[in-house]
Design a protein around this motif. Structure first.
Motif, short mmCIF file in Angstrom:
data_model
loop_
_atom_site.label_atom_id
_atom_site.label_comp_id
_atom_site.label_asym_id
_atom_site.label_seq_id
_atom_site.Cartn_x
_atom_site.Cartn_y
_atom_site.Cartn_z
N ALA A 44 -25.09 -24.65 14.08
CA ALA A 44 -26.45 -24.39 14.57
C ALA A 44 -27.17 -23.50 13.58
N PRO A 45 -28.52 -23.51 13.58
CA PRO A 45 -29.27 -22.62 12.70
C PRO A 45 -28.97 -21.16 13.02
N ARG A 46 -29.13 -20.32 12.04
CA ARG A 46 -28.94 -18.90 12.25
C ARG A 46 -29.98 -18.37 13.22
N ARG A 47 -29.58 -17.44 14.06
CA ARG A 47 -30.48 -16.80 15.01
C ARG A 47 -30.88 -15.45 14.44
N ILE A 48 -32.17 -15.26 14.18
CA ILE A 48 -32.68 -13.99 13.67
C ILE A 48 -32.92 -13.07 14.85
N GLY A 49 -32.40 -11.85 14.77
CA GLY A 49 -32.51 -10.93 15.90
C GLY A 49 -33.04 -9.57 15.51
N MET A 50 -33.03 -8.66 16.47
CA MET A 50 -33.56 -7.31 16.24
C MET A 50 -32.70 -6.53 15.25
N SER A 51 -31.44 -6.91 15.09
CA SER A 51 -30.62 -6.23 14.09
C SER A 51 -31.19 -6.46 12.69
N ASP A 52 -31.73 -7.66 12.46
CA ASP A 52 -32.37 -7.94 11.17
C ASP A 52 -33.63 -7.09 11.00
N VAL A 53 -34.38 -6.95 12.08
CA VAL A 53 -35.58 -6.12 12.06
C VAL A 53 -35.20 -4.67 11.78
N GLU A 54 -34.16 -4.20 12.42
CA GLU A 54 -33.73 -2.80 12.23
C GLU A 54 -33.31 -2.55 10.79
N ARG A 55 -32.68 -3.54 10.17
CA ARG A 55 -32.30 -3.39 8.76
C ARG A 55 -33.55 -3.25 7.89
N LEU A 56 -34.56 -4.07 8.16
CA LEU A 56 -35.81 -3.96 7.40
C LEU A 56 -36.46 -2.61 7.63
N GLN A 57 -36.45 -2.15 8.88
CA GLN A 57 -37.06 -0.86 9.19
C GLN A 57 -36.34 0.28 8.48
N GLY A 58 -35.02 0.15 8.33
CA GLY A 58 -34.28 1.17 7.59
C GLY A 58 -34.69 1.22 6.13
N ARG A 59 -34.95 0.07 5.54
CA ARG A 59 -35.38 0.04 4.14
C ARG A 59 -36.82 0.54 4.01
N PHE A 60 -37.62 0.33 5.05
CA PHE A 60 -38.98 0.87 5.03
C PHE A 60 -38.94 2.40 5.04
N THR A 61 -38.01 2.97 5.81
CA THR A 61 -37.86 4.42 5.83
C THR A 61 -37.56 4.95 4.43
N GLU A 62 -36.75 4.21 3.67
CA GLU A 62 -36.44 4.62 2.30
C GLU A 62 -37.69 4.59 1.42
N ILE A 63 -38.54 3.58 1.61
CA ILE A 63 -39.78 3.49 0.85
C ILE A 63 -40.68 4.68 1.15
N VAL A 64 -40.81 5.01 2.43
CA VAL A 64 -41.65 6.15 2.83
C VAL A 64 -41.12 7.44 2.20
N ALA A 65 -39.80 7.62 2.22
CA ALA A 65 -39.22 8.83 1.63
C ALA A 65 -39.47 8.89 0.13
N SER A 66 -39.34 7.75 -0.56
CA SER A 66 -39.61 7.71 -2.00
C SER A 66 -41.06 8.06 -2.29
N ASP A 67 -41.96 7.57 -1.46
CA ASP A 67 -43.38 7.85 -1.65
C ASP A 67 -43.65 9.34 -1.56
N HIS A 68 -43.08 10.01 -0.56
CA HIS A 68 -43.35 11.44 -0.39
C HIS A 68 -42.73 12.28 -1.50
N ARG A 69 -41.66 11.79 -2.09
CA ARG A 69 -41.04 12.53 -3.20
C ARG A 69 -41.79 12.30 -4.50
N HIS A 70 -42.16 11.05 -4.77
CA HIS A 70 -42.68 10.70 -6.10
C HIS A 70 -44.14 10.26 -6.07
N GLY A 71 -44.50 9.38 -5.15
CA GLY A 71 -45.88 8.94 -5.01
C GLY A 71 -46.44 8.21 -6.21
#
Length: 426
Positions: free
Chosen positions: A120-147
């Motif tokens: 069957a096709p892969r089922r995309i779930g909130m765990s995938d969303v949470e992984r993306l959100q974790g990487r977004f947190t890293e982007i925000v942290a990089s922005d505040h350090r370096h900008g």
């Protein structure tokens, strides 16, 4: 027992230029970021994965590998314990097809799901969303350090594309799809902000348009606010206060500002900075008073998005007040807000500290206190002074103003020597 090679992992490594040793090093580093302890893999560990001798890596290594590749373990060809693989041994032609399919990053999961032998096709779930959100947190942290860095912009834009690829990787509930669009919009808005902060305005405009489309598809009020509020700031920096006010008004008209006083406060504070640029003293003071009142009404809540929690507080309100009063030429009030901001800034706000310190130096110099202003300007860290476009420009303007105020003085010589020392460390 037949052992099948992990051709999906091999194809990913080939496409991304990884040897067994280099992938082991990348996974070890990712595991250290995730757990605080470095991983213990070496090249032989990865070779065991490729050969199929290890069909399901240990949880720590598996999570780190997913972090490095942006793909789930199953999409990389691993098989959970207790599950049999039904895929036939691939031909050389199949291997080439898999290699091409993996170019799309996360979208490779869609190809794997559609391949012969898949139930069957892969089922995309909130765990995938949470992984993306974790990487977004890293982007925000990089922005505040370096900008403002081009690398941050490019990484955020790539992650936005990765999030969109995930939309095509399988089936998902509507709530999950909306969250993925919101994540893509968030990444694109961070790319937009990095371009604004680096004074790359034409590029920022392109990111803005893409972010706005994604935000509409997500229906997420918070990310819509962020994008339009960033647009207002962008136009303010471009010297277009009418456009800045119009964009900021769109942000302030969203119902999230009525539901959450903290969003209302941020919208009003940025309106004040725009009004200061437009030399509207009455509007500036009124907006700042209302922004302060709204912040006092706001609850301290963890439900707000990470980008809001990471930066908007009393220090940021004072920073925007500093910007507004500096534009108006009210230098004593600007200095007052600068000192308040610097006292309250959180340690991770490295970029904001450099900007506030530079603005304080301008306010002090405009009041005739050249000695204090020089000492303040010299406190700006070398990285920000030389690598952050906005800070670099403000310091150049400070140097020009200092030379105009005290031509030929020892202060000017001290500043020139300090700038030269900055440049030699780059």
């Amino acid at each position: 027992m037949n052992i099948e090679r992990n051709t999906a992992l091999e194809a990913w490594m080939t496409e991304h230029g990884h040897s067994s040793n280099s992938l082991a090093e990348a996974v070890n580093a990712a595991q250290e970021r995730l757990t605080g302890r470095p991983g213990g893999l070496d090249g032989s560990s990865v070779r065991a994965w490729k050969a199929g001798r290890v069909r399901w890596p240990k949880s720590g290594a598996r999570r780190a590998l997913e972090e490095v590749t942006g793909l789930s373990a199953t999409a990389l060809g691993f098989v959970p314990r207790g599950r049999k693989s039904s895929a036939p041994v691939p031909s050389q032609e199949d291997l080439e097809m898999n290699r091409r399919a993996l170019v799309g990053g996360i979208a490779a999961a869609a190809v794997a799901a559609a391949a012969p032998g898949t139930v069957a096709p892969r089922r995309i779930g909130m765990s995938d969303v949470e992984r993306l959100q974790g990487r977004f947190t890293e982007i925000v942290a990089s922005d505040h350090r370096h900008g403002g860095q081009l690398g941050i912009e490019q990484r955020a834009a790539a992650l936005a594309d990765e999030a969109l690829n995930l939309q095509n990787a399988g089936s998902a509930a509507q709530r999950v799809r909306s969250n993925i669009y919101a994540a893509a919009a968030a990444f694109r808005s961070s790319a937009m902000w990095a371009a604004i902060d680096g004074r790359r305005y034409e590029v920022a405009l392109k990111h803005m348009r893409e972010a706005q489309s994604l935000a509409e598809m997500s229906g997420d009020q918070a990310i819509k606010f962020r994008i339009w509020s960033h647009a207002g700031t962008m136009y303010r920096h471009m010297g277009r206060p009418a456009d800045a006010l119009a964009a900021n008004d769109v942000a302030r008209s969203l119902h999230i500002t009525r539901r959450d006083p903290m969003f209302a406060s941020l919208g009003l504070a940025r309106q004040a900075a725009i009004a200061g640029t437009a030399q509207d003293r009455t509007a500036t003071r009124r907006a700042l008073e209302q922004a302060q009142e709204a912040m006092i009404r706001a609850d301290s809540a963890d439900f707000r998005p990470v980008w809001m929690l990471a930066f908007y507080d009393q220090a940021e309100l004072d920073s925007l007040s500093l910007s507004a009063y500096l534009s108006l030429g009210d230098y004593p009030t600007a200095e007052f807000h600068a000192h308040r901001c610097l006292v309250a800034l959180r340690p991770h706000m490295v970029r904001s500290r450099a900007i506030t310190t530079t603005r304080l130096a301008h306010a002090q110099l405009a009041q005739g206190d050249a000695d204090a202003s020089l000492a303040t300007a010299m406190e700006v860290q070398t990285d920000a002074a030389t690598q952050h476009a906005r800070v670099s420009r403000m310091l150049q303007e400070f140097g020009a103003a200092l030379r105009a105020k005290a031509p030929g003085s020892p202060l000017v010589q001290d500043w020139n020597e300090h700038v030269a020392a900055w440049r030699t460390t780059v």
